[in-house]
Design an enzyme around this catalytic site. Structure first.
Site, PDB file in Angstrom:
ATOM      1  N   ASP A 106      -3.466  -6.147  14.469  1.00 43.60           N
ATOM      2  CA  ASP A 106      -4.706  -6.265  13.702  1.00 43.60           C
ATOM      3  C   ASP A 106      -5.026  -7.708  13.351  1.00 43.60           C
ATOM      4  OD1 ASP A 106      -2.601  -6.571  11.883  1.00 43.60           O
ATOM      5  OD2 ASP A 106      -2.949  -4.655  10.905  1.00 43.60           O
TER       6      ASP A 106
ATOM      7  N   ASN B 207       0.514   2.355   0.875  1.00 45.29           N
ATOM      8  CA  ASN B 207      -0.267   3.605   0.860  1.00 45.29           C
ATOM      9  C   ASN B 207      -0.078   4.413   2.143  1.00 45.29           C
ATOM     10  OD1 ASN B 207      -1.626   2.117   2.745  1.00 45.29           O
ATOM     11  ND2 ASN B 207      -3.621   2.173   1.732  1.00 45.29           N
TER      12      ASN B 207
ATOM     13  N   GLU C  28      -5.853   2.946   7.429  1.00 45.83           N
ATOM     14  CA  GLU C  28      -5.731   3.369   6.043  1.00 45.83           C
ATOM     15  C   GLU C  28      -5.765   4.893   5.950  1.00 45.83           C
ATOM     16  OE1 GLU C  28      -4.840   1.184   4.106  1.00 45.83           O
ATOM     17  OE2 GLU C  28      -6.159  -0.543   3.924  1.00 45.83           O
TER      18      GLU C  28
HETATM   19  C1  GLP Z   1      -0.356  -5.251   6.103  1.00 50.24           C
HETATM   20  C2  GLP Z   1      -0.480  -5.187   7.634  1.00 50.24           C
HETATM   21  C3  GLP Z   1       0.464  -4.172   8.184  1.00 50.24           C
HETATM   22  C4  GLP Z   1       1.774  -4.337   7.442  1.00 50.24           C
HETATM   23  C5  GLP Z   1       1.627  -3.808   6.061  1.00 50.24           C
HETATM   24  C6  GLP Z   1       2.827  -4.036   5.163  1.00 50.24           C
HETATM   25  O1  GLP Z   1      -1.525  -5.200   5.416  1.00 50.24           O
HETATM   26  N1  GLP Z   1      -1.765  -4.940   8.185  1.00 50.24           N
HETATM   27  O2  GLP Z   1       0.600  -4.339   9.586  1.00 50.24           O
HETATM   28  O3  GLP Z   1       2.775  -3.609   8.069  1.00 50.24           O
HETATM   29  O4  GLP Z   1       0.423  -4.242   5.485  1.00 50.24           O
HETATM   30  O5  GLP Z   1       2.881  -5.356   4.745  1.00 50.24           O
HETATM   31  P1  GLP Z   1       4.136  -6.010   4.026  1.00 50.24           P
HETATM   32  O6  GLP Z   1       5.207  -6.067   5.049  1.00 50.24           O
HETATM   33  O7  GLP Z   1       3.661  -7.361   3.592  1.00 50.24           O
HETATM   34  O8  GLP Z   1       4.496  -5.122   2.900  1.00 50.24           O
END
Ligand code: GLP
Length: 251
Positions: A73, A142, A149
């Site tokens: 993404d 979440n 989402e």
């Molecule tokens: C982000 C990314 C995800 C990621 C997730 C967890 O927003 N788009 O690909 O896996 O949220 O993030 P973190 O590892 O910082 O908790």
């Protein structure tokens, strides 16, 4: 009823151990095929995973020079040189330190004038070059994967998504004070992710415990997009004790 599979779950003591385990799996995939196509993720969880991978490369035990990758993404509206863009993240944490060729790292462009056309281009490029040998995933608090989402469908493909308020709040820690956190992203869809040959999800910390439980023990459905991973036959999940704390069924 579509088939449901049981992901292979490994619980280790802490985040450093989870990172080492994940990096070892990625390294094995690349040793098997030095030109492997990887699906890569961003986020705080991945920083120590990529640092471990860079350490393996620094010891001369692995080269990532020939691998190619597709990221999950990118934020809409962030230029590639913005420090919080996922392009900048990949260059800071993987390309530079672990010797990946930045030209082989595909990421949707957050600055495309027509973001949905960019999403369609990305999906088509991945379909032409894929399948991905190993898709690495983090887990949103979440239950999101990529930026799918809650509410995302199992047949979703790469598209423009609006971020959940919790995701915007969770990711605000990476942005400067007063700096606006993007509200939209281009994300691979759930079906795009499930088209990988093999999937590796890493989740660490107490903040993920609820999402981990929903992913593995809750109903399979759009309320927890990560639960759709139970429709894929080859999923490994690496957790630390804190992230696994909500599980009622442990082997
Ligand atoms: C982000 C990314 C995800 C990621 C997730 C967890 O927003 N788009 O690909 O896996 O949220 O993030 P973190 O590892 O910082 O908790």
């Amino acid at each position: 009823m579509p088939e449901e599979y049981r992901p292979a779950v490994t619980v280790v003591d802490d985040a450093p151990a989870a990172s080492r385990a994940a990096a070892a799996i990625i390294a094995d995939v690349v040793r098997d095929d030095p030109r492997a196509l990887l699906g890569l993720a961003t986020g705080g969880t991945m920083i120590p995973v990529y640092a471990e991978l860079a350490a393996i490369v620094a010891r001369g035990e692995l080269s990532l020079a020939q691998v190619a990758s597709f990221n999950l993404d990118e934020y809409v509206g962030l230029p590639p040189d913005h420090p919080q863009s996922y392009r900048a993240f990949m260059e800071a944490h993987l390309a530079g330190p672990a010797g990946m060729d930045p030209a082989r790292i595909e990421i949707p462009s957050g600055m495309a004038p027509d973001p949905q056309a960019e999403a369609d281009r990305y999906e088509a490029l991945l379909a032409a070059r894929g399948p991905v040998a190993l898709q690495l995933l983090g887990l949103g608090g979440n239950g999101h994967i990529g930026f799918n989402e809650p509410g995302s469908a199992i047949d979703s493909r790469t598209r423009v998504v609006t971020l959940d308020p919790r995701t915007v709040a969770d990711n605000a820690r990476f942005f400067g004070q007063g700096e606006e956190v993007p509200h939209q992203a281009i994300s691979m869809g759930v079906a795009t992710i499930l088209s990988a040959r093999r999937i590796l999800l890493v989740a660490t910390g107490a903040g993920k415990a609820g999402a981990v439980r929903a992913m593995l023990e809750g109903p399979v459905g759009p309320d927890c997009p990560a639960s759709f991973l139970r429709r894929h036959p080859s999923v490994q999940v690496i957790l630390d004790e804190a992230a696994a704390a909500g599980l009622t069924q442990r082997e």
